[in-house]
Structures are given as structure tokens and as C-alpha cells.
Design an enzyme around this catalytic site. Sequence first.
Site, mmCIF file in Angstrom:
data_model
loop_
_atom_site.group_PDB
_atom_site.id
_atom_site.type_symbol
_atom_site.label_atom_id
_atom_site.label_comp_id
_atom_site.label_asym_id
_atom_site.label_seq_id
_atom_site.Cartn_x
_atom_site.Cartn_y
_atom_site.Cartn_z
ATOM 1 N N ASP A 1 2.113 -9.048 26.970
ATOM 2 C CA ASP A 1 2.786 -9.739 25.867
ATOM 3 C C ASP A 1 4.173 -9.120 25.614
ATOM 4 O O ASP A 1 4.477 -8.013 26.073
ATOM 5 C CB ASP A 1 1.901 -9.612 24.614
ATOM 6 N N ASP B 1 2.019 -20.255 21.800
ATOM 7 C CA ASP B 1 1.046 -19.871 20.775
ATOM 8 C C ASP B 1 0.498 -21.104 20.086
ATOM 9 O O ASP B 1 -0.500 -21.025 19.370
ATOM 10 C CB ASP B 1 1.719 -18.970 19.730
HETATM 11 C C1 DGJ Z 1 1.415 -13.177 20.651
HETATM 12 C C2 DGJ Z 1 0.614 -13.907 21.689
HETATM 13 O O1 DGJ Z 1 1.261 -15.057 22.096
HETATM 14 C C3 DGJ Z 1 -0.771 -14.192 21.132
HETATM 15 O O2 DGJ Z 1 -1.499 -14.953 22.035
HETATM 16 C C4 DGJ Z 1 -1.435 -12.880 20.843
HETATM 17 O O3 DGJ Z 1 -1.663 -12.173 22.028
HETATM 18 C C5 DGJ Z 1 -0.595 -12.071 19.868
HETATM 19 N N1 DGJ Z 1 0.759 -11.944 20.317
HETATM 20 C C6 DGJ Z 1 -1.184 -10.700 19.673
HETATM 21 O O4 DGJ Z 1 -0.389 -9.907 18.907
#
Ligand code: DGJ
Length: 745
Positions: free
Chosen positions: A477, A547
Amino acid sequence: MIVYNEKQKYFNLSNKYISYIMNIMDNGQIGHLYYGNKISENISVSHMFRQRGCILAPCTYKNNLDFSLELMRQEYPAYGTGDYREPAYQLRMKDGSRITNFIYKTHKIYSGKKKLEGLPATFGDEKDVTTLDIILEDSLINCQLILSYSIFEDLPVIVRSANFINMGDNDLYLERALSMSIDFFDSEYDMVQLDGAWSRERHVHIRKLEKGKQSISSSRGASSASHNPFFALKRKNTTETTGEIYGFTLIYSGNFIAQSEVDDYDVTRAMIGINPFEFEWKLKKNESFQTPEAVIVYSNSGMNGMSQTFHSLFKNHLIRSKWANKVRPILINNWEATYFDFTEESILKIAEKAKSLGIELFVLDDGWFGERNNDSTSLGDWDVNYKKLPNGIDGLATKINDLDMMFGLWFEPEMVSEISSLYEKHPEWAVSVPNRNMTYGRNQFVLDFSNDEVVEYIYNKMADILNCGKISYIKWDMNRNITEAYSKILPNNRQKEFFHRYILGVYKLYEKLTTAFPDILFESCASGGGRFDAGMLYYAPQAWTSDDTDAVERLKIQYGTSMLYPISSMGSHVSAVPNHQVSRETSLKMRGDVAYFGTFGYELDVTKMSDEEISEVKKQIEYFKNYREVIQLGDFYRLQNGENGRFAWMCISKDKSTAVVAFYKVLAQPNPSLKKICLEGLIPYGEYYCEETKETYFGDELMNFGLICETEFTGLIQEDSYKGVYHSGTDKGDFTSFVYTFKLK
Ligand code: DGJ
């Protein structure tokens, strides 16, 4: 595939689809003549470089109005000697001047292609690809410029890059070094681009080319959710299946610029490369600078043709992982199910239930390390939180593996929290300008990945955990962009190298991890799709698309993403309703039907689902296992793109024997007309049986007449009060979808 015509001094790169023709102009620089549909190899190109003079144009030679760089179509143009358009590069010399003259010296043609040192790039062996290196030299400053072009045997694609080598005694400063520039003959194009923001990434935007510059870029330190490093130039009448389109992308994950400039004579200069804003590179004697690689696709079979070419190039010549052409495991991710609030016990409950549904991989997301119970702490402290996981990552992974499931783990390697032991020990490792305020992004700072010591430290921390040998997947991430760009290890006159050095550091860590752990499946992520680019795909064969997991929003996001990224690279999960990003309620069916067109997985608490939902999920998983090979490894077509809120997608196996077709309706209409979709890519005379309609159709029938989709509902009549009134259609209400499976008889 590449010939040099000595007499007329032109290079012709061609395969069965395309020709790309350049010449050595009278001044020794390289001109652009043609890129498009394949034309005969032994043509006389003299008429192609005919120029008309202009009495006021700046002329290279005295009394020769016919040679003005302002009027020339060029390959890698400079500024300052008559051409007032934006240049492909700019060098500053010791005396402060910026005028250069790179002229043809020699060239090399060879089978295969070289690796680009420290950078992701396409690859191919000697049968797949042929390369041309044109070596140019500016003898006054003793600097070489190598323009490299590779053409793939089976694809309408050219990839190219530039390399500057300082062979002189004086330092040189590169102020701009793009990867590609092409001057197209005219400007009758629409520019296609993918724009957005967090949770609504890569929406398709199309605008008419106008005089002047139209450009997109990033200065965030990542390719970004705002604009993807991609654009296309399409003819006005180009559709999904017909007409000409040129697509461009950069195999790079940092700051970029992509631009079309229409000049006074309607020539379109298309260019892509590292964003020159906040960029400069010092070249000492014997040092070189390699630009990232640009990809240029030509299609005369519309936008689908362009997308399929990108998909196949990426799957076969960019993604290095052994997962490139393998179906992906169906995963469950705990993020939206638990966020930071979990224990080993609650995780195992979800994993056990998931296993009983047929899910193959469990991914533990953020929150397993340090004191991370919310997003304000612990990034950088990659040590397990024993309060949550008393048996450590090793213990949890063993238990998940014992369920006969793979185990995956989340990291955010490039970041540090202000509240963390790492920041306490090494505050100087955070990107910041001494004595200036540090801007926060999700309560965290960015680590200085231009510093090898930092990269090495993070590698060792990650490797310690991965060495347990029980981790099959990593979600990498990256949740904030860079501010106060500055590196404490760079001298003051080299600070503009920071952004590029940062991304080279990211690539270094990816390289080390993928080399040491070649079996691990990597999924890149940047708050969803904030760094979904070809550079990342080289290391991580899939990316978390967004997301936003709402099925309706995902139609737009996955549609745009499919412009160049393969279906197998798009992370797509079924999540709970009301949806966590937009609060919308869609059916489990539609959420599944949308997520099918990607890597497919779940991101919800399966222990909280009703029996009815559980049995539907089991069916979804069974269906996906039967057809994921068609979806992820077959050819993808967009059939409908949101007209009247309808989308339709299709994947067909390479042998054309099986096809999966999905039709999505966003909002219901009163008393609607019948809707049908025309399929693509079938064998015309083949007879296809549809499992859902239980009818047999000829391929040409489905491709020409089409398939009438589930008939839409004409109106709800309360049967009690209006007995006898007939109401047609089964497609009732908003947010519906249908999947049709065709098999060749
Ligand atoms: C952002 C990501 O896109 C989410 O899927 C998740 O992993 C969160 N960060 C976790 O902090």
C-alpha cells in the site's frame, strides 16, 4: 522488422500490422515520417518529408526557406534553434547555454532488447522483438544521445526510450528528458484520458484536440489518481471496434507529463515522459541518464483493438511475475470486515468460513504491527502486535495454511508514522525540509527512498517476516503523496533529482523482494488506484483498482482501467451493503457480476452473512472457478459503456470456444425499449449454446443481430388490485445485472 535505407536515409520499423518510419534530416537530426497501418517496405519516402517553406520561418541554412525546424515533423526535438514547440529534452551547459545539436552518427539493429538499468521495461527474446539504437552526438559538448526503438513481432506496438551519455569533461544538467515525442501530420483527433481522484479513479474523458497544448501530469511523486499516465489520440469516428487510435503510456510510477500540442500548421506533437517540473539531473563525465520507456500502440480496430494490444503486451512482455499468465486465487481481505479491530480468533473465524465457501487466499490487511489500532501510529515498525496476534504472523499463517488456504499480508513500506519507534530513531529518514513544517497525509510521513540505507532497512524488516515461508501474497500500500520534497543525502544543487531517485528506490525494493521471494503474488495499492501504472505492473501483476467497492461506481472505474490494463490486473472485491464509500445498496448478484471482471474476491465479514447470502456466494465462487480462465486469460471486449446507464463486457477464451458476457443496468426506466448487445470475437459460423437462455445461436447472429438482454420491466401493477394486467420483463428495479455463458457446440 527493421531496415535502414542507406540511399534515402530512412529507418522503417514494420511488422504485419504497422510501419514506423523516420529519416535522417538534412541537418543530421531525426525526422518523423509515418506511424500507422503497415505500408509496403520498399517505398520511396521522398514525398513524405516534403515541406512547404514560410517566408518568416526561422531557417537553419541561409537562403533556404525549405528547411526550418519550426516546420519539420521530428522524433526527439530540441528548443532554441527554430522550433518553438515544447521540446523532448533540454540540456544546460557549464556556460548556462541550452542550445544543442545532436546529429546522427551511427545506428545498431539487433534482435531482442536490452534491460533498462534500475527501471521497469518491456522484455522479449530474440524471436519476439527487434531493436534499433540510433546514436546521435553533439560534438561541441561531447555528449551522446541514444534513441532506442523496439518493435514486437506480433503486436502493433513500438516501445522507445532515450539515453544521454556525457563523454565530455564538463558537467551537464538535464532539465528535461522525455521518453517519447512524435509529430503527427494533422490534428483531426480526440484526446482520450483517464482522470479522477481517490475512490473515483480512471474515469474516461474525451476532448477534441484544439490549437495549443492539452496536457495531463502528476507532480505528486506517484503517477496518481488524478491523471493516469496514459492518453490516446483517436479519429472522430473511431468506435470501440472500428477506426484508428494511437495509445501512449509510460512504464513509470512517478511524476509524469503527457501532452498533445497542436501547432500553427495543425501538426500534433504527442509526448510523454518524466514531468520536467521539479526535475533536473546532473551528468558528470561518463555518467548517463536513462529515461523510462514509453509504449505506443496503434489500432485500426477501434478502442477495443488498442486495449487488447496493451493487455497482451503487458501480460506477455511486461509483467515479470510467474503469475502473469496464471489465474489468480480468489481472496478474502479483512479490511472492510474489521478495519483495525481484530484478534487472531476473529480472523480465524472469517478464514474458516471463507474456506468453507471455496475462497483460496486470506489477506490480513492493515493493523497487525506495532501499536496500530488506528491510522495515527506505527508505520515503519514492522513487528507483529502480540496483543492482537499472540502466535505472531508465523503462528497465524500456519493456522491459515492448515485450513488449506494461502496467507497474504499488508505492508506500507514507504511510510513512517510520527508516532513510531522508527521515527524516534531516524527522524532524518522522513522526507522533509530542515526547519520547515512537515505536511501530514493520513497522519504519516514518507520515507526517503532516494536513500539506499532506508531501502535496505525496510527490505530487511520485510524479509524477516517473509522468511517464515508461509506468506504467498503481499498487498503493498502507499497512502499519501510527497510534500516538502527534499533529501538530506543529496547536495543542494541536486535536489531536483529527488522525485526520480525516490521512485528508483521504490523499484529497488520491489526488485529485491521479487528476486528473493519469486513465488509471492504482489498486489500494488495506493489508497486504491493512486499508482495503477505500467511501472508497477512490471513487479506486481495486480493492483487494487479503487477503495470504492460499490458495484455501480466500479462500472465506471473498471471501464476506464480496462483501456490499457488487463482484466487479470484489476483487484475487484464483493463488499457489504450499504456500501462503505457511497452508502448505496446493490444486490449481491450485481456486486459479484462486477467483481468477476477482475481478480475477484470478497471484502466483508462472511461470518455475518445470512444462509441465503452464503449459498449465493458459494454459487458465485463455483461459477468464477469454472470461468476465471476465460475471464482472466482470454480476450476482453467492452460492448457498451454507460449509454443510458447500461454497461456490457465480454471475455472470450483464446480458442473462441467459451465466452462470458455481462450486462449491467444502473437505473430502471419506465416503459423502456428492448435492449440488445452485439457480441464480439466469436467464430461467425460457430454454434454457441447459452447456458442461461438455453438457446443456441450462430456466432454471426450474436455479433450482428445481437442478444436481447433480459427484457426490462414495463411497470409494476399490484396484482391484487389490477388482476389480469400483464407486466412484461424480469429485469426489475435499479442496479441489476445478467451474466450469459456461451459454449461452442
Ligand atoms: C488503503 C487501501 O486502499 C485499503 O484497501 C486498505 O488497505 C487501507 N489503506 C489500510 O490502511
